[in-house]
Design a protein around this motif. Sequence first.
Motif, PDB file in Angstrom:
ATOM      1  N   LYS A 444       0.819  -1.210   0.000  1.00 46.96           N
ATOM      2  CA  LYS A 444       0.000   0.000   0.000  1.00 46.96           C
ATOM      3  C   LYS A 444       0.854   1.262   0.000  1.00 46.96           C
ATOM      4  O   LYS A 444       0.384   2.337  -0.369  1.00 46.96           O
ATOM      5  N   LEU A 445       2.106   1.128   0.438  1.00 47.70           N
ATOM      6  CA  LEU A 445       2.992   2.277   0.486  1.00 47.70           C
ATOM      7  C   LEU A 445       3.578   2.638  -0.877  1.00 47.70           C
ATOM      8  O   LEU A 445       4.015   3.771  -1.077  1.00 47.70           O
ATOM      9  N   GLY A 446       3.615   1.658  -1.781  1.00 53.45           N
ATOM     10  CA  GLY A 446       4.255   1.898  -3.078  1.00 53.45           C
ATOM     11  C   GLY A 446       3.693   3.095  -3.820  1.00 53.45           C
ATOM     12  O   GLY A 446       4.415   4.056  -4.135  1.00 53.45           O
ATOM     13  N   PRO A 447       2.385   3.099  -4.139  1.00 53.89           N
ATOM     14  CA  PRO A 447       1.812   4.251  -4.857  1.00 53.89           C
ATOM     15  C   PRO A 447       1.936   5.547  -4.054  1.00 53.89           C
ATOM     16  O   PRO A 447       2.180   6.616  -4.631  1.00 53.89           O
ATOM     17  N   MET A 448       1.762   5.459  -2.733  1.00 53.51           N
ATOM     18  CA  MET A 448       1.849   6.651  -1.893  1.00 53.51           C
ATOM     19  C   MET A 448       3.261   7.226  -1.932  1.00 53.51           C
ATOM     20  O   MET A 448       3.458   8.447  -2.043  1.00 53.51           O
ATOM     21  N   ASN A 449       4.260   6.346  -1.858  1.00 55.96           N
ATOM     22  CA  ASN A 449       5.651   6.807  -1.855  1.00 55.96           C
ATOM     23  C   ASN A 449       6.025   7.467  -3.174  1.00 55.96           C
ATOM     24  O   ASN A 449       6.656   8.535  -3.193  1.00 55.96           O
TER      25      ASN A 449
END
Length: 599
Positions: A444-449
């Motif tokens: 879930k952090l991938g797109p946010m990062n």
Amino acid sequence: MSASLPRSTGQTFDSEHYDVVILGGGLAGLTLARHLLLDTDKRVLLLERNASLPHHRQKVGESSVQLAGYYYSKVLDLEELLLTEHFMKYNLRFYWKSGERSNAGFEDYSQAYIRKFSNIASYQLDRNEFERAVLARNEEFERFTCLTAVTKIEAPLDGPGPHALAFAHRGEGREITADWVVDTTGRVRLLAKRRGMARKNPIRHGAFFWWVDGLVDIDKLTGQSRREVRLHPSRRETGHLPFWMATNHFMGEGFWFWVIPLQGKTSLGLVYDTEKISHGDVFSVEKATDWVCKEFPLFARDLPAREVLDYGGYKDFSHDCSQTISRDGWALAGEAGRFTDPLYSPGSDLISIYNTLIVDAIQTGDADELAAKTRLYEQLMKAAYAAYEPSYALSYDALGDPEVFSLKYGWELSVYFGFYVFPFINDLFTDRRFAVSYLKAFSKLGPMNRAVQQLLSDYFQWRKNAVGLPAEPVYFDFLRFGTLDAAEKTFYRVGADVAEARRVLQDQLANLDELARFLWARVASVVLGEPAVMTCRPMIEAIDPNALTFDPAAMARGWAQADRSAPPWEWSFDPAVMDVFPSEVSAPDEVAAVAGAGA
């Protein structure tokens, strides 16, 4: 039958079969061997192409951070060695020039840092001395054999082990078998290249580094008296701990210059985006010294007179790998597999994670369980590496501004503390029940990062023209971000079981969701010149942390249409923490551009 004692002098060995063969005797290989010797009953053969260990040239890569510091000191039981023979590290500290100062003295520079020492110690390693000591400790085990001056290694690895290996040792041909083969040959990348697994990544950076005699104490690079240095008002913010014990970074758009203390010497290095700086301008001691002294004039007080002990450089150091562990009994660790960038010192962290997963796989006897583990561990290895990539590929330009970088590093450190350090100190990466949950949360952090990194890069490009560097020095402690402070507290959540660890991950995801919203709100408030944006509930509720964009027109429309009568948004920390940085737009065309965007 046990192998005979010490082998590093090139003596012959008395067995034709080993449980594990490690190719390469650098940091990754030596620490992997120690991990195996401490925690398993495996017989280990280490093969090194150089005639002696460590190599006679000084080795780069001295800085460690919390995860690797824990691995070296606690998991590998080297704490006494680290504390007596190397410097304990005072975190990472960052510096920028001031717009209206000469920048000829240390007092002229803005600073960002964590003022308190970390609960988990990290260290500045003289790589040569550290590796020499690890080798000596490995040689205390009868199960360890080290051969130097090894050439012509052939390791087909055609299927499951045991694997046949052939090589020449000091000119004499040898053939052995091994259940596992682990490549730690560093930039030689023996298995990755031979098996067609070497891959490029989008990071195209270079580095030149050198070592000088004695301590470069940055606090003394000043025209002030010793009393003036001691009593400088900035001490109210920075404190009195020795800055030179940190990994010190002097920052600019797309580059940074490190100053790292070692016993009796100082490591210096310039890392740069090759689109910003030409190799030809910095790729020698003379050129690099001259470039640094012109860019950061305080160093002209010191570096030109220093005795140079050694030097080196890489014109393109970053790379990827398609696979780093296999159910067939082979693996890659360290730079033999993947490497991103030295900023934030992730190299030893990745060694620590990879070694831990490799050791667990080596101890797995059941073929089906091993197949399941190696599939999962490859995913973990890729995720641990890939999460760093946007930090270097998308927003390296943001290193040039203290506010933008503080937002960037506050975000990245929050991810690191909660999603790297916390699981590692609780031995959770090798718990498959946790690892599956971890990958689900981490994904879930991938797109946010990526969204955060692109937003900050775009904000930097706007800010460098619209606002510019602070005229006078600014001092910022990253722990002013309440979300980072909360992430750091996970260092105390020791002995967490899987259920508790999953709750911690969810808390940290919520933490990061809040921080992503805060970053966008801060950017919008500066671009629009409206501090009230920081508490405008309709705007902040509308933020999608996975789709953050630097769009002044959209920001202006959102502000114009927002219901100002709504109750203010409440943050978990003081939303005014960034107000120490200047935010007044100084370029009239930038003001007009934002005003026009909102029309």
